[in-house]
Write an enzyme that holds these catalytic residues in place. Sequence first.
Site, PDB file in Angstrom:
ATOM      1  N   GLY A  79      -5.054  -5.711  -0.841  1.00  0.00           N
ATOM      2  CA  GLY A  79      -3.812  -5.610  -0.158  1.00  0.00           C
ATOM      3  C   GLY A  79      -2.932  -4.578  -1.101  1.00  0.00           C
ATOM      4  N   ARG A  82       0.784  -2.150  -4.852  1.00  0.00           N
ATOM      5  CA  ARG A  82       2.118  -1.360  -5.433  1.00  0.00           C
ATOM      6  C   ARG A  82       2.566  -0.437  -4.429  1.00  0.00           C
ATOM      7  NH1 ARG A  82      -0.656   3.164  -9.108  1.00  0.00           N
ATOM      8  NH2 ARG A  82      -2.552   3.333  -8.132  1.00  0.00           N
ATOM      9  N   GLY A 115       2.543  -2.889 -10.458  1.00  0.00           N
ATOM     10  CA  GLY A 115       2.990  -2.507  -9.335  1.00  0.00           C
ATOM     11  C   GLY A 115       3.614  -1.004  -9.356  1.00  0.00           C
ATOM     12  N   ASP A 236     -12.087  -0.250   0.962  1.00  0.00           N
ATOM     13  CA  ASP A 236     -10.621  -0.422   1.102  1.00  0.00           C
ATOM     14  C   ASP A 236      -9.938   0.992   0.961  1.00  0.00           C
ATOM     15  OD1 ASP A 236     -11.598  -0.831  -1.781  1.00  0.00           O
ATOM     16  OD2 ASP A 236      -9.353  -0.623  -2.201  1.00  0.00           O
ATOM     17  N   ASP A 246      -6.248   7.915  -0.424  1.00  0.00           N
ATOM     18  CA  ASP A 246      -6.393   7.471  -1.984  1.00  0.00           C
ATOM     19  C   ASP A 246      -6.908   8.338  -2.845  1.00  0.00           C
ATOM     20  OD1 ASP A 246      -4.528   5.463  -1.715  1.00  0.00           O
ATOM     21  OD2 ASP A 246      -6.214   3.698  -1.850  1.00  0.00           O
TER      22      ASP A 246
HETATM   23  P1  AMP Z   1      -7.150   1.840  -5.582  1.00  0.00           P
HETATM   24  O1  AMP Z   1      -8.217   1.805  -6.602  1.00  0.00           O
HETATM   25  O2  AMP Z   1      -5.906   2.679  -5.961  1.00  0.00           O
HETATM   26  O3  AMP Z   1      -7.526   2.019  -4.224  1.00  0.00           O
HETATM   27  O4  AMP Z   1      -6.385   0.376  -5.501  1.00  0.00           O
HETATM   28  C1  AMP Z   1      -7.327  -0.838  -5.415  1.00  0.00           C
HETATM   29  C2  AMP Z   1      -6.506  -2.177  -5.299  1.00  0.00           C
HETATM   30  O5  AMP Z   1      -5.760  -2.327  -6.599  1.00  0.00           O
HETATM   31  C3  AMP Z   1      -5.389  -2.150  -4.433  1.00  0.00           C
HETATM   32  O6  AMP Z   1      -5.191  -3.380  -3.743  1.00  0.00           O
HETATM   33  C4  AMP Z   1      -4.139  -1.766  -4.914  1.00  0.00           C
HETATM   34  O7  AMP Z   1      -2.804  -1.991  -4.432  1.00  0.00           O
HETATM   35  C5  AMP Z   1      -4.178  -2.262  -6.418  1.00  0.00           C
HETATM   36  N1  AMP Z   1      -3.642  -1.675  -7.469  1.00  0.00           N
HETATM   37  C6  AMP Z   1      -4.153  -0.553  -8.137  1.00  0.00           C
HETATM   38  N2  AMP Z   1      -2.900  -0.245  -9.160  1.00  0.00           N
HETATM   39  C7  AMP Z   1      -2.105  -1.142  -9.112  1.00  0.00           C
HETATM   40  C8  AMP Z   1      -0.860  -1.508  -9.938  1.00  0.00           C
HETATM   41  N3  AMP Z   1      -0.581  -0.567 -10.927  1.00  0.00           N
HETATM   42  N4  AMP Z   1      -0.298  -2.671  -9.647  1.00  0.00           N
HETATM   43  C9  AMP Z   1      -0.717  -3.445  -8.562  1.00  0.00           C
HETATM   44  N5  AMP Z   1      -1.694  -3.136  -7.907  1.00  0.00           N
HETATM   45  C10 AMP Z   1      -2.633  -2.248  -7.956  1.00  0.00           C
HETATM   46 MG    MG Z   2      -6.843   2.133  -2.437  1.00  0.00          MG
END
Ligand code: AMP
Ligand code: MG
Length: 465
Positions: A79, A82, A115, A236, A246
């Site tokens: 989900g 952030r 976040g 995702d 992303d």
């Molecule tokens: P991503 O690899 O950027 O696609 O992120 C994978 C998951 O990690 C997603 O659920 C993001 O919302 C969560 N996420 C990544 N960085 C953060 C962060 N700094 N704080 C909270 N959630 C994060």
């Molecule tokens: Mg992502």
Amino acid sequence: MNISLSSDFADAVPEMAVSWEAVPADGPELLALNEPLAKELGLDPAWLRADGLPFLVSGRGVAQAYAGHQFGGYSPRLGDGRALLLGELTDSDGRLRDLHLKGSGRTPFARGGDGLAAVGPMLREYVISEAMHALGIPTTRALAVVSTGHVVQREEPLAGAVLARVAASHLRVGSFQYARNTGDKELLRRLADHAIARHYPGSSHLELFAHVVAAQAELVARWMLVGFIHGVMNTDNMTISGETIDYGPCAFMEAYDPTTKYSSIDERGRYAFGNQPIVAEWNLARLAEALLPLFAENEDEAVELALATLRTFEGHFEEAWIGGMRAKLGVSGDVKPLLTDLLALMHENHVDFTSFFHLLGKAARGDAEPARSLFLDLAGIDAWLARWRELGPDAAVMDRVNPVYVPRNHLVEEALAAGADGDMGPFDRLLKAVTSPYGERPGLEYFADPAPRDFSATYRTYCGT
Ligand code: AMP
Ligand code: MG
């Protein structure tokens, strides 16, 4: 100015939308604004720069629930940790677009994360997504990057930022995995119907899947035609719309090598350049599993239908890849043997992918020296060029598809480092080069040249956190 956002996603699947508010920014400062995109969305750029600035960095929206396979391992609850979907708005073409904030504070999906996002990674997403758009590749868009005044603690304290992102939607393969995992077939059906209404109107559930297979096969082929490596093709991070999403540890390949990976977190090269079609197909198999109950009442029958559709991936990919390569080489007909031999030569000779195809356009106009000088094996490339010339290459076709300027890794790093230090000049100049990628422009040689050797040998990108 009044902006009216709709809440189509939250209305369709409220179970997957958590109402949430962005953390207020202490001292928001606009670092980059995409004026053409703002206008497309009916937003006044002058207003966004002044009274409308809070709109690009704060507000109430929903955190979207999704699941996902990350590097092959399944997480039932990822989900928006952030990010927030502020809502949808209708653009000047009448299309519904998501307006989304990334780096807007912790949500109930944040797990251990803070976040937040730092200026550098948000500027990276901005410049690379806009370069991809200019290359004609479906992608989410960057509307703005605003620094927040927050300090983001990574290995060192960094300035925080929010990216305002625009997308055809943020529906992902992982959204369907989440819905399926709830065991609520009615929710799964509502999510699929929402996706169909938004992206593939009039389709059946099986046709929805077929459209996503075709869109993703073509997307990955188009990435590869410009040497793009996504870097973190988790389920995702794969959209239903067929847009690239992303931009974390992504990069453009320099010397051609299918095993190239730049991501520091991809230790085993799962998401290396040449693996991308296989990984996309694997991700689509996960989408098929999620959608299975909607294909047929009988499970064996549903699996048969899913497999038959999944098998179309290869054909779609080949068609887009070979068709694209014909244009890059400026020739028609059966290019496969010619292409195989070229890629082998490029690999052996460590030839820069972007430069070669650009310079091959000059060869089609009679000046082969710049392209040939990229090779050590001169006999090899001369023999190849002779075969290619016999096919009567069309330089005009080539120049329309072979970019001169792509966001090369060393240029991106330089622009981000300056941006993090408060100097947006290098970022602005790079953005100008890569958003008009075709045709050489005088004075921009710096943006066309490959990285110095010592840079390329050690370059790694870090996840966009
Ligand atoms: P991503 O690899 O950027 O696609 O992120 C994978 C998951 O990690 C997603 O659920 C993001 O919302 C969560 N996420 C990544 N960085 C953060 C962060 N700094 N704080 C909270 N959630 C994060
Ligand atoms: Mg992502």
